[in-house]
Design a protein around this motif. Structure first.
Motif, PDB file in Angstrom:
ATOM      1  N   UNK A 121      21.749  78.710  59.413  1.00  0.00           N
ATOM      2  CA  UNK A 121      21.521  79.889  58.586  1.00  0.00           C
ATOM      3  C   UNK A 121      20.079  79.918  58.104  1.00  0.00           C
ATOM      4  N   UNK A 122      19.401  81.032  58.332  1.00  0.00           N
ATOM      5  CA  UNK A 122      17.992  81.133  57.988  1.00  0.00           C
ATOM      6  C   UNK A 122      17.781  81.751  56.613  1.00  0.00           C
ATOM      7  N   UNK A 123      18.731  82.537  56.136  1.00  0.00           N
ATOM      8  CA  UNK A 123      18.592  83.229  54.871  1.00  0.00           C
ATOM      9  C   UNK A 123      19.685  82.796  53.905  1.00  0.00           C
ATOM     10  N   UNK A 124      19.363  82.866  52.627  1.00  0.00           N
ATOM     11  CA  UNK A 124      20.334  82.612  51.575  1.00  0.00           C
ATOM     12  C   UNK A 124      20.496  83.873  50.746  1.00  0.00           C
ATOM     13  N   UNK A 125      21.717  84.135  50.317  1.00  0.00           N
ATOM     14  CA  UNK A 125      22.024  85.337  49.541  1.00  0.00           C
ATOM     15  C   UNK A 125      22.664  84.917  48.226  1.00  0.00           C
ATOM     16  N   UNK A 126      22.208  85.533  47.145  1.00  0.00           N
ATOM     17  CA  UNK A 126      22.717  85.208  45.819  1.00  0.00           C
ATOM     18  C   UNK A 126      22.879  86.479  44.998  1.00  0.00           C
ATOM     19  N   UNK A 127      24.098  86.727  44.539  1.00  0.00           N
ATOM     20  CA  UNK A 127      24.341  87.859  43.644  1.00  0.00           C
ATOM     21  C   UNK A 127      23.824  87.472  42.265  1.00  0.00           C
ATOM     22  N   UNK A 134      29.155 103.947  35.692  1.00  0.00           N
ATOM     23  CA  UNK A 134      30.017 105.109  35.490  1.00  0.00           C
ATOM     24  C   UNK A 134      29.228 106.353  35.850  1.00  0.00           C
ATOM     25  N   UNK A 135      29.614 106.968  36.938  1.00  0.00           N
ATOM     26  CA  UNK A 135      28.960 108.175  37.432  1.00  0.00           C
ATOM     27  C   UNK A 135      30.045 109.210  37.672  1.00  0.00           C
ATOM     28  N   UNK A 136      30.494 109.887  36.589  1.00  0.00           N
ATOM     29  CA  UNK A 136      31.674 110.766  36.691  1.00  0.00           C
ATOM     30  C   UNK A 136      31.587 111.688  37.894  1.00  0.00           C
ATOM     31  N   UNK A 137      32.702 111.814  38.628  1.00  0.00           N
ATOM     32  CA  UNK A 137      34.024 111.276  38.289  1.00  0.00           C
ATOM     33  C   UNK A 137      34.269 109.879  38.826  1.00  0.00           C
ATOM     34  N   UNK A 138      33.286 109.228  39.434  1.00  0.00           N
ATOM     35  CA  UNK A 138      33.515 107.917  40.041  1.00  0.00           C
ATOM     36  C   UNK A 138      33.041 106.806  39.107  1.00  0.00           C
ATOM     37  N   UNK A 139      33.507 105.615  39.419  1.00  0.00           N
ATOM     38  CA  UNK A 139      33.135 104.423  38.671  1.00  0.00           C
ATOM     39  C   UNK A 139      33.169 103.265  39.656  1.00  0.00           C
ATOM     40  N   UNK A 140      32.120 102.448  39.661  1.00  0.00           N
ATOM     41  CA  UNK A 140      32.051 101.390  40.655  1.00  0.00           C
ATOM     42  C   UNK A 140      31.193 100.247  40.118  1.00  0.00           C
ATOM     43  N   UNK A 141      31.204  99.129  40.855  1.00  0.00           N
ATOM     44  CA  UNK A 141      30.394  97.963  40.516  1.00  0.00           C
ATOM     45  C   UNK A 141      29.210  97.903  41.477  1.00  0.00           C
ATOM     46  N   UNK A 142      28.021  97.779  40.935  1.00  0.00           N
ATOM     47  CA  UNK A 142      26.802  97.671  41.740  1.00  0.00           C
ATOM     48  C   UNK A 142      26.350  96.216  41.727  1.00  0.00           C
ATOM     49  N   UNK A 143      26.359  95.605  42.909  1.00  0.00           N
ATOM     50  CA  UNK A 143      25.986  94.193  43.062  1.00  0.00           C
ATOM     51  C   UNK A 143      24.526  94.105  43.508  1.00  0.00           C
ATOM     52  N   UNK A 144      23.727  93.337  42.783  1.00  0.00           N
ATOM     53  CA  UNK A 144      22.331  93.110  43.149  1.00  0.00           C
ATOM     54  C   UNK A 144      22.205  91.707  43.733  1.00  0.00           C
ATOM     55  N   UNK A 145      21.713  91.633  44.971  1.00  0.00           N
ATOM     56  CA  UNK A 145      21.587  90.365  45.676  1.00  0.00           C
ATOM     57  C   UNK A 145      20.123  90.018  45.882  1.00  0.00           C
ATOM     58  N   UNK A 146      19.805  88.755  45.678  1.00  0.00           N
ATOM     59  CA  UNK A 146      18.499  88.221  46.046  1.00  0.00           C
ATOM     60  C   UNK A 146      18.600  87.674  47.460  1.00  0.00           C
ATOM     61  N   UNK A 147      17.636  88.044  48.297  1.00  0.00           N
ATOM     62  CA  UNK A 147      17.594  87.596  49.692  1.00  0.00           C
ATOM     63  C   UNK A 147      16.441  86.611  49.816  1.00  0.00           C
TER      64      UNK A 147
END
Length: 365
Positions: A121-127, A134-147
């Protein structure tokens, strides 16, 4: 006195016999190895995961019903992620051996299956963060990853922000194109409820790290266009939009991040995206009164175009390099000669289009 003590000791030993052990049996069975943590344990879960994961506080179960349609159904983790830390202690059988033996067997089976197909594996990923949006009418989780890839240890890692539906779309597209290699790669399934608890967010964060790491380890998948698009395309589109609207400082950060991502991922040499990224960087540096950096970006682009037949970006980069060299008092004769040769051969109009015009016309698909 001694006889009474001996009587009590015998009575205590008898009470710890088979009957009591049998009564404890069903309680052990309530906590299999893949059992999930209780809500009270969710706060400490992130400290047992790799990296420096942080996330927003858990939402009430009523809020989970407002989850967008992207997430529905049971959740699953990659092989070997069933129990860790306190989970393992609660789920271990009385002799404390079965859990360790099972994990060892899983690792051995995984190695036997993957040793012929996986590359280092050449790359590592970390959340690093996971935020409920909350962006009506939707709601979600935004994951930020370091590459993180090879390079100086003090260099800031590239970052991407994606939601569950982005990961799921990538998984679905790759499964359709690469059934064989994708068969051994696990992905967290959708959930109907409890999508916004700290426990679910932490588990998915770790699953996404492993998912991307496994994709990068398989040569057949590493350069798949869908995987390249997942990492780079959203950043390029946002950077292009900000540049076209004159928000050069905000766009510059996105162009720089996209360039670092492409350098780490090893973008295909036939792609126009590195040239588009360098054009965006050159335009933003020039508009922000940094002609030296803008000229350096042009020189990198001209090196990429050195062995190629006349390319639509060649004349705009030559024209920008000539103008920036003149402004800085540097040698521009070679670029002038190449640009003049293109114009005399009728391969580019006079004057050629500017880099900003090329950015506006480029369609990112």
């Amino acid at each position: 006195m001694a006889s009474r003590l001996l009587h009590r000791l015998r009575h205590a030993l008898a009470s710890d016999g088979p009957g009591e052990a049998a009564a404890a049996g069903p309680e052990v069975e309530q906590f299999p190895e893949s059992s999930e943590l209780e809500d009270d344990d969710a706060e400490g879960l992130s400290s047992r995961l790799s990296g420096t994961l942080s996330f927003t506080s858990a939402e009430d179960e009523e809020d989970d019903e407002e989850d967008d349609e992207d997430e529905a159904g049971p959740d699953s983790l990659p092989p070997g992620d069933g129990a860790s830390g306190e989970d393992a202690e609660r789920s271990s059988p009385p002799d404390g051996q079965r859990g360790g033996q099972l994990l060892a067997r899983q690792l051995q089976d995984f190695w036997k299956k993957s040793r012929n197909t996986l590359a280092p594996q050449r790359l590592l990923f970390e959340v690093t963060t996971a935020n409920v949006v909350k962006d009506p009418p939707s709601k979600y989780v935004l994951y930020t990853l370091a590459v993180m890839g090879p390079g100086p240890p003090d260099r800031q890692p590239a970052q991407i922000s994606r939601r569950y539906s982005d990961f799921e779309r990538l998984h679905r597209n790759l499964q359709r194109q690469f059934r064989g290699p994708m068969a051994a790669i696990s992905f967290p399934r959708k959930r109907l409820r409890r999508n916004f608890t700290a426990e679910t967010i932490a588990r998915r964060s770790r699953a996404f790290e492993q998912f991307l790491g496994h994709l990068q380890a398989v040569p057949e998948l590493r350069h798949a266009p869908d995987l390249q698009d997942f990492f780079v395309l959203p950043e390029l589109r946002r950077a292009q939009s900000l540049t076209c609207t004159g928000l050069y400082r905000e766009a510059l950060a996105l162009w720089a991040n996209a360039w670092q991502l492409q350098a780490q991922l090893g973008t295909s040499s036939g792609s126009n995206r590195p040239l588009l990224t360098l054009a965006g960087l050159a335009v933003c540096h020039q508009e922000l009164e940094d002609p030296g950096e803008a000229r350096a970006c042009c020189e990198k682009a001209l090196q990429l175009l050195r062995d190629k037949s006349p390319h639509p970006f060649l004349a705009p980069f030559l024209e920008a390099h000539v103008r920036l060299s003149w402004r800085l008092g540097l040698d521009k004769r070679q670029s002038e000669a190449r640009l003049q040769a293109l114009q005399e051969a009728g391969l580019t109009p006079t004057p050629p289009p500017s880099l900003k015009e090329m950015l506006i016309k480029e369609v990112l698909e």
